[in-house]
Structures are given as C-alpha cells and as structure tokens.
Scaffold this motif. Structure first.
Motif, PDB file in Angstrom:
ATOM      1  N   ARG A   1     -24.388  19.138-170.087  1.00  0.00           N
ATOM      2  CA  ARG A   1     -24.970  20.287-170.211  1.00  0.00           C
ATOM      3  C   ARG A   1     -23.756  21.241-168.861  1.00  0.00           C
ATOM      4  NH1 ARG A   1     -30.533  21.425-168.695  1.00  0.00           N
ATOM      5  NH2 ARG A   1     -29.738  23.603-168.234  1.00  0.00           N
TER       6      ARG A   1
ATOM      7  N   ASP B   1     -23.271  24.105-168.245  1.00  0.00           N
ATOM      8  CA  ASP B   1     -23.900  25.337-167.373  1.00  0.00           C
ATOM      9  C   ASP B   1     -23.957  25.046-166.222  1.00  0.00           C
ATOM     10  OD1 ASP B   1     -26.119  23.825-169.054  1.00  0.00           O
ATOM     11  OD2 ASP B   1     -27.567  25.429-167.924  1.00  0.00           O
TER      12      ASP B   1
ATOM     13  N   GLN C   1     -37.190  22.448-169.436  1.00  0.00           N
ATOM     14  CA  GLN C   1     -36.424  23.398-170.687  1.00  0.00           C
ATOM     15  C   GLN C   1     -37.426  25.077-169.981  1.00  0.00           C
ATOM     16  OE1 GLN C   1     -33.306  23.733-171.794  1.00  0.00           O
ATOM     17  NE2 GLN C   1     -34.104  25.762-172.468  1.00  0.00           N
TER      18      GLN C   1
ATOM     19  N   PHE D   1     -35.174  26.238-166.612  1.00  0.00           N
ATOM     20  CA  PHE D   1     -34.337  27.152-167.448  1.00  0.00           C
ATOM     21  C   PHE D   1     -34.391  28.145-167.906  1.00  0.00           C
ATOM     22  CE2 PHE D   1     -32.753  22.893-165.748  1.00  0.00           C
ATOM     23  CZ  PHE D   1     -31.652  23.837-164.839  1.00  0.00           C
ATOM     24  N   ASP D   2     -35.587  28.555-168.284  1.00  0.00           N
ATOM     25  CA  ASP D   2     -35.599  29.235-168.989  1.00  0.00           C
ATOM     26  C   ASP D   2     -36.542  30.815-167.903  1.00  0.00           C
ATOM     27  OD1 ASP D   2     -35.494  28.407-172.026  1.00  0.00           O
ATOM     28  OD2 ASP D   2     -37.208  27.726-171.929  1.00  0.00           O
TER      29      ASP D   2
ATOM     30  N   CYS E   1     -35.308  30.920-165.439  1.00  0.00           N
ATOM     31  CA  CYS E   1     -35.005  31.361-164.111  1.00  0.00           C
ATOM     32  C   CYS E   1     -33.592  32.079-165.336  1.00  0.00           C
ATOM     33  CB  CYS E   1     -34.074  30.572-164.062  1.00  0.00           C
ATOM     34  SG  CYS E   1     -34.007  29.087-163.249  1.00  0.00           S
TER      35      CYS E   1
ATOM     36  N   ILE F   1     -28.474  29.700-161.361  1.00  0.00           N
ATOM     37  CA  ILE F   1     -28.915  28.908-162.213  1.00  0.00           C
ATOM     38  C   ILE F   1     -29.580  30.114-163.805  1.00  0.00           C
ATOM     39  CG2 ILE F   1     -30.825  27.604-163.416  1.00  0.00           C
ATOM     40  CD1 ILE F   1     -30.774  26.410-160.567  1.00  0.00           C
ATOM     41  N   GLY F   2     -30.144  30.893-163.539  1.00  0.00           N
ATOM     42  CA  GLY F   2     -30.676  31.436-164.623  1.00  0.00           C
ATOM     43  C   GLY F   2     -28.894  32.354-165.579  1.00  0.00           C
TER      44      GLY F   2
ATOM     45  N   HIS G   1     -27.416  29.610-167.272  1.00  0.00           N
ATOM     46  CA  HIS G   1     -27.977  28.832-168.237  1.00  0.00           C
ATOM     47  C   HIS G   1     -27.671  30.140-169.584  1.00  0.00           C
ATOM     48  CE1 HIS G   1     -30.512  25.979-170.524  1.00  0.00           C
ATOM     49  NE2 HIS G   1     -31.118  27.266-171.243  1.00  0.00           N
TER      50      HIS G   1
ATOM     51  N   ARG H   1     -24.058  28.321-171.322  1.00  0.00           N
ATOM     52  CA  ARG H   1     -24.720  26.191-171.031  1.00  0.00           C
ATOM     53  C   ARG H   1     -23.886  26.221-172.791  1.00  0.00           C
ATOM     54  NH1 ARG H   1     -30.649  28.267-173.522  1.00  0.00           N
ATOM     55  NH2 ARG H   1     -30.137  30.800-174.972  1.00  0.00           N
TER      56      ARG H   1
END
Length: 392
Positions: free
Chosen positions: A5, A7, A239, A242-243, A245, A300-301, A304, A308
């Motif tokens: 990962r 990110d 997932q 993260f989506d 975010c 985080i958003g 990602h 990423r």
C-alpha cells in the motif's frame, strides 16, 4: 506484482516528516519543551496547531493498518518475534544513548548552569550519565523533577509495543468481527461515529488525566491511541473505507480547516488568562476532535486518491529512512538548537540552519546505520539488506 500500500507508506512518511518539522518549531514557540530559543514566541503557534490535533492519531491508525498486513502474512509466533525485534532495540538505544543528551541540555537550560555535568568535564560520566541511568540525579526545579532514564519522543514506540502485545490477546476476536460492522462508518457516519468516540474521551478522561506520555498514567491517551490502532487494524483491508475517504476528502478538509480557524480564534480570545465559559470549553473540545478526525479522513482520502500508485526510488528510500530519522531527530534539534542559540545569530539564519542541520544529521545517522550490519537492527531496519521485492 505487489500488494504493498504505497498510499499508506506516503502517509507514514508525511506524518513523521511533519513531526520532525513540528519539533523544530517547538524550539521557537512559548510552549514548554526541553530547550528554548531566545526568539521563542507565539508567532508560529497557529501554524503548529494546524497538525497537532491529528498527526499522532493518524500515525496510530497507520501503525494499526501496517500491523494487520504483517499479522496476516505469518504465524502469530513469527509476528510477535519480528515486531518485538524491530521495536525493542531502537527503544533501548534511544533510552540509553540517544535521549540522554536531551535530558542533559534540558537540565543545563532549566537550572541555568551545567553544575559540573557537561561533557567538557572529566567527571561527566559520573556526574551525569551514571546518575541518568540509575535515576539518582535529583534534577529538580520549580516545575518538578526530571525522571530518568526516559524515552522522551520515543514514547510512540513504547506505546506500539504495548498495543501490539494487547492486540495479540484479542486478535482472534478482531478477525471474527462481521463484515456488517462497516455499516458503522457508512455515509456521514464515517465522520460522526469516530468523532463522537474521540469527543467522549476528551470530555471525560482528559480533564482527569491530561496527556503525560507516561505509559503508567496516560489513561486518556491510551483509549484514544489504542482505539485508533485497532481501528487501523480493522480497516486496513476494507476497500470500502478508503473509497469513502476519497469521496469525503474535500468535505472533510473543509471541515478540518474551519475547525482549525475556530480554535485559533478561541485561543486568541482567551489568551490573556481569562477563563472561558464552561459550555464554550466543552464545545471547543468537540471542535478540536472534529478537526482531528476530519483531517485524518482528508489525509487518507487524498493519499489514496493521488498516491496509491506512486512508487519509485524516493518512496523506497524514505520508507526505510523515516523511522531512523524519527529515532534521532529530536536529539539533533535539542543539541543543535542549544548551541545555535548561544551563537546569537539572527533568526532568519538560525531557523533554516536548524532545519538543515536536523535533516543532514538524520540522513547521516540513517546512512551509517544501514551500511553497518550490526547497527541495522538498532535503528529499526531489518538485520540484513533485503534484495526481495516488497510484498505488503
């Protein structure tokens, strides 16, 4: 192919990097710290407050996620052995080699005299280090006594050791949490639920215990940081989280910045030792935690969405280097800051020089440590330089 990962790597690098710059700033603000510049004032404190509510909490979320990836790849016995081997040596090195100069210069500045403790004296070993190691210095002033040996900034690693061992005890339970639990962070609940948790801790435990970074008494921060560590462990492979975010990143960033401005106005309005109304204090505690959690969601958003797939030599180097940087940076800042202040040079030259010396010193520490096989484990690296591709 790799499932690493990137990110999360970048988030870890950025968060630790911000911490290093934050500690450079601590030399120049009015808040209590080990050493102080003669230029110390409240000028840059609003900028410092931009990251202080959320930076460490984010690091524990990342640490929890990294722990999940590691734990899922190996047996429980191997996981514990590898985790402890990577955390204990740097902590011991810090307590008995890296941190003592911080304590020494804190004593010198607090007592306004070396009192025969300095390294220029032939009796330095007996007069300082032996007393440091045996907790017999009796170094006290009006604010209290310095307890040694100490881990200072390495409290983060000490807490990671504790939280990892605690995680092992509840690991089977965590892995049985139903997937439906993700409904707790669906839609706006992604912001609301963690914010309510952080706010509840701030309103109940913070007034009683404060923040000490002493693992024996830190009963406000333990539920916060361990809770975020477990949260990171739980969402590491989710997932959907993260989506969400990514979807909320701009809204969360706007909320975080608005809360930060509100905090600056609040602290400025009550800077003159005027007690704010009780209801306003409670509201601003909630605002602070909303700032913290929304900043984490935004970070985080954004990471990602943009990082990423951002691999390359720089990420590979910094992923390895950032922990050794963290290990040594505060001692460099304390020692360099003390001597730069004594040189009486203008602030416009002193501050950039302090940052440059810190970065250079961190790199030299890492570069030496990674090249000497015996030293690698002591600075948090694998015992031997790996030639295998990264796998998570």
């Amino acid at each position: 192919m790799t499932n690493r990962r990137y990110d999360l790597d970048w988030l870890r690098i950025i968060a630790f990097g911000l911490l290093i710059f934050f500690h450079c700033g601590m030399f120049y603000v009015s808040w209590d710290w080990h050493v102080k510049s003669r230029f110390a004032s409240d000028t840059i404190e609003p900028l410092m407050m931009l990251t202080s509510p959320w930076r460490l909490t984010l690091l524990f979320v990342i640490a929890g996620a990294a722990t999940r990836f590691m734990a899922d790849k190996m047996t429980l016995k191997s996981f514990i052995a590898i985790r402890m081997r990577r955390l204990w040596p740097p902590l011991l090195l810090a307590m008995f080699v890296i941190v003592p100069p911080q304590s020494y210069f804190e004593i010198v500045e607090a007592l306004q005299s070396a009192r025969g403790l300095g390294p220029d004296h032939a009796t330095w070993l007996d007069n300082f280090y032996i007393k440091y190691v045996t907790a017999s210095g009796n170094w006290c002033d009006a604010d209290g006594c310095l307890i040694t040996p100490t881990y200072n900034h390495m409290w983060f690693v000490a807490y990671l050791i504790l939280y990892t061992l605690a995680l092992v005890l509840i690991l089977p339970l965590l892995r049985r949490i139903p997937a439906g639990a993700s409904a707790l962070i669906a839609g706006p609940l992604l912001i609301i639920v963690p914010w309510l948790y952080l706010t509840a801790l701030r309103l109940t435990l913070f007034p009683m215990f404060g923040e000490s970074h002493d693992f024996r008494t830190d009963w406000y921060l333990h539920p916060q940081y361990f809770g975020m560590f477990l949260f990171g462990f739980a969402i590491a492979k989710n997932q959907t989280f993260f989506d969400r975010c990514v979807n909320f990143r701009w809204i969360a960033l706007a909320i975080a910045l608005t809360c930060w401005l509100a905090l600056i106005i609040y602290y400025d309005a009550y800077a003159a030792a005027i007690d704010p109304p009780q209801w306003l204090q409670l509201v601003m505690h909630a605002v602070r935690e909303l700032d913290a959690w929304c900043a984490i969601i935004a970070a985080i958003g954004l990471a990602h969405h943009h990082l990423r797939g951002a691999d390359g030599p720089l990420r590979q180097v910094l992923t390895q280097a950032i922990f050794p940087f963290y290990l040594i940076h505060q001692t460099i800042i304390v020692v360099a800051g003390h001597y730069l202040d004594a040189m009486q040079i203008p602030l416009a030259f002193e501050a950039p020089l302090l940052v440059a010396v810190t970065i250079l010193g961190c790199w030299l520490f890492y570069d030496l440590g990674r090249r000497v096989p015996f030293l690698r484990v002591w600075i948090g690296l694998s015992p031997v330089l790996s030639t295998q591709p990264e796998r998570g």
